[in-house]
Design a protein around this motif. Sequence first.
Motif, PDB file in Angstrom:
ATOM      1  N   ALA A 166      -0.296  -8.494 -18.093  1.00 59.31           N
ATOM      2  CA  ALA A 166      -0.503  -7.552 -17.047  1.00 59.31           C
ATOM      3  C   ALA A 166      -2.049  -6.983 -17.041  1.00 59.31           C
ATOM      4  O   ALA A 166      -2.359  -6.969 -15.871  1.00 59.31           O
ATOM      5  CB  ALA A 166       0.797  -6.418 -16.693  1.00 59.31           C
ATOM      6  N   ALA A 167      -2.116  -6.311 -18.094  1.00 58.03           N
ATOM      7  CA  ALA A 167      -3.292  -5.887 -18.585  1.00 58.03           C
ATOM      8  C   ALA A 167      -4.435  -6.536 -18.385  1.00 58.03           C
ATOM      9  O   ALA A 167      -5.680  -6.307 -17.944  1.00 58.03           O
ATOM     10  CB  ALA A 167      -3.224  -4.919 -19.868  1.00 58.03           C
ATOM     11  N   LEU A 168      -4.270  -7.909 -18.907  1.00 57.38           N
ATOM     12  CA  LEU A 168      -5.375  -8.891 -18.645  1.00 57.38           C
ATOM     13  C   LEU A 168      -5.572  -9.338 -17.454  1.00 57.38           C
ATOM     14  O   LEU A 168      -6.941  -9.827 -16.856  1.00 57.38           O
ATOM     15  CB  LEU A 168      -5.212 -10.256 -19.634  1.00 57.38           C
ATOM     16  N   THR A 169      -4.710  -9.337 -16.540  1.00 62.25           N
ATOM     17  CA  THR A 169      -4.865 -10.098 -15.189  1.00 62.25           C
ATOM     18  C   THR A 169      -4.747  -9.491 -13.875  1.00 62.25           C
ATOM     19  O   THR A 169      -5.159  -9.771 -12.912  1.00 62.25           O
ATOM     20  CB  THR A 169      -3.530 -11.097 -14.858  1.00 62.25           C
ATOM     21  N   GLU A 170      -4.158  -7.893 -14.333  1.00 60.00           N
ATOM     22  CA  GLU A 170      -3.903  -7.086 -12.794  1.00 60.00           C
ATOM     23  C   GLU A 170      -4.818  -5.919 -12.998  1.00 60.00           C
ATOM     24  O   GLU A 170      -5.304  -5.471 -14.216  1.00 60.00           O
ATOM     25  CB  GLU A 170      -2.426  -6.756 -12.848  1.00 60.00           C
ATOM     26  N   ASP A 171      -5.074  -5.380 -11.825  1.00 66.59           N
ATOM     27  CA  ASP A 171      -5.784  -4.068 -11.771  1.00 66.59           C
ATOM     28  C   ASP A 171      -4.720  -2.956 -12.009  1.00 66.59           C
ATOM     29  O   ASP A 171      -3.637  -3.129 -12.074  1.00 66.59           O
ATOM     30  CB  ASP A 171      -6.389  -3.804 -10.360  1.00 66.59           C
ATOM     31  N   GLY A 172      -5.398  -1.869 -12.214  1.00 72.14           N
ATOM     32  CA  GLY A 172      -4.569  -0.524 -12.695  1.00 72.14           C
ATOM     33  C   GLY A 172      -4.199  -0.174 -14.169  1.00 72.14           C
ATOM     34  O   GLY A 172      -3.514   0.817 -14.291  1.00 72.14           O
ATOM     35  N   HIS A 173      -4.859  -1.322 -15.036  1.00 76.68           N
ATOM     36  CA  HIS A 173      -4.322  -0.973 -16.546  1.00 76.68           C
ATOM     37  C   HIS A 173      -5.483  -0.421 -17.200  1.00 76.68           C
ATOM     38  O   HIS A 173      -5.262  -0.247 -18.257  1.00 76.68           O
ATOM     39  CB  HIS A 173      -3.758  -2.170 -16.925  1.00 76.68           C
ATOM     40  N   SER A 174      -6.641  -0.470 -16.768  1.00 74.81           N
ATOM     41  CA  SER A 174      -7.740   0.036 -17.465  1.00 74.81           C
ATOM     42  C   SER A 174      -7.795   1.371 -17.876  1.00 74.81           C
ATOM     43  O   SER A 174      -7.372   2.350 -16.843  1.00 74.81           O
ATOM     44  CB  SER A 174      -9.110  -0.192 -16.366  1.00 74.81           C
ATOM     45  N   GLY A 175      -8.170   1.617 -19.081  1.00 77.04           N
ATOM     46  CA  GLY A 175      -8.261   2.780 -19.591  1.00 77.04           C
ATOM     47  C   GLY A 175      -6.879   3.667 -19.944  1.00 77.04           C
ATOM     48  O   GLY A 175      -6.643   4.729 -20.212  1.00 77.04           O
TER      49      GLY A 175
END
Length: 275
Positions: A166-175
């Motif tokens: 999810a973090a590699l492919t989707e927005d909303g996980h940065s930081g």
Amino acid sequence: MADNTTTLVLGGTGKTGRRVIEQLTARDIRTRSASRTGETPFDWLDRSTWEPALADVRAVYLVYLQDLGHPDAAPHIRDFLRLAASRGVERVVMLSARGWDAAHPAEQAVRDAGIDWTILRPTWFAQNFSEDMFLPSILGGELRLPTADGHEPFIDAEDVAAVAVAALTEDGHSGQVYELSGPRLLTFGDAVALIAKATGRDVRYTPISSEEFIADLLQAGLTAEEAPVVDGLLGIIARGGNAYLSDGVQRALGREPRDFAGFAERTADTGAWHA
């Protein structure tokens, strides 16, 4: 012009790495598995392997196979990500561990890289019982550990991989820093009892002292430097240091994490625990 559409998975043959590759492949995302024995050679101690692994890479699943708490870890990660950024890498997801303060300098190197980052801090993997660490003992019918009646919320590696994907492919996980645990606290005795129930085998857990455990590790081939490190990590559990739940799976995926009982039943069906 570089076609930065590949996701590089370091430690691609490991517990989480190969699951990350499987889940990315199911999404039709181009992947590159990199490890000392993988299809793409990669060694943190051999910098000549870094640049070939980064060719056309957009995102990196970062697993530091040496000791993440070692003083060399942060400099290695800092230099690797500096190279990655210069080659067009936009996103990095790091596998760390919950409650491991010694890993914080390495985590800081990821935060400082100038790339969108996400850090995963899982608890002990359920798959430690089925794929290596504790597997010989389970097959032998007795797991001897210095964990007393300490509790641990074992996390299924499939959930760790799902959060990573999810973090590699989707927005909303940065930081984001995701602390990942299973849905309930179990002692090692509880976990072994669930395995015994799922397999129908006579498997037991025996609490032992640190001195006995270190002696067992030395007999199994660990060095005098390695054995106390493993004992120290398990000692945290014995002292209750891991006896709490985390909500990282829920925050990242919007669902509850997998329970250990389900893991035991699924794994028993594969025959992994039958000698």
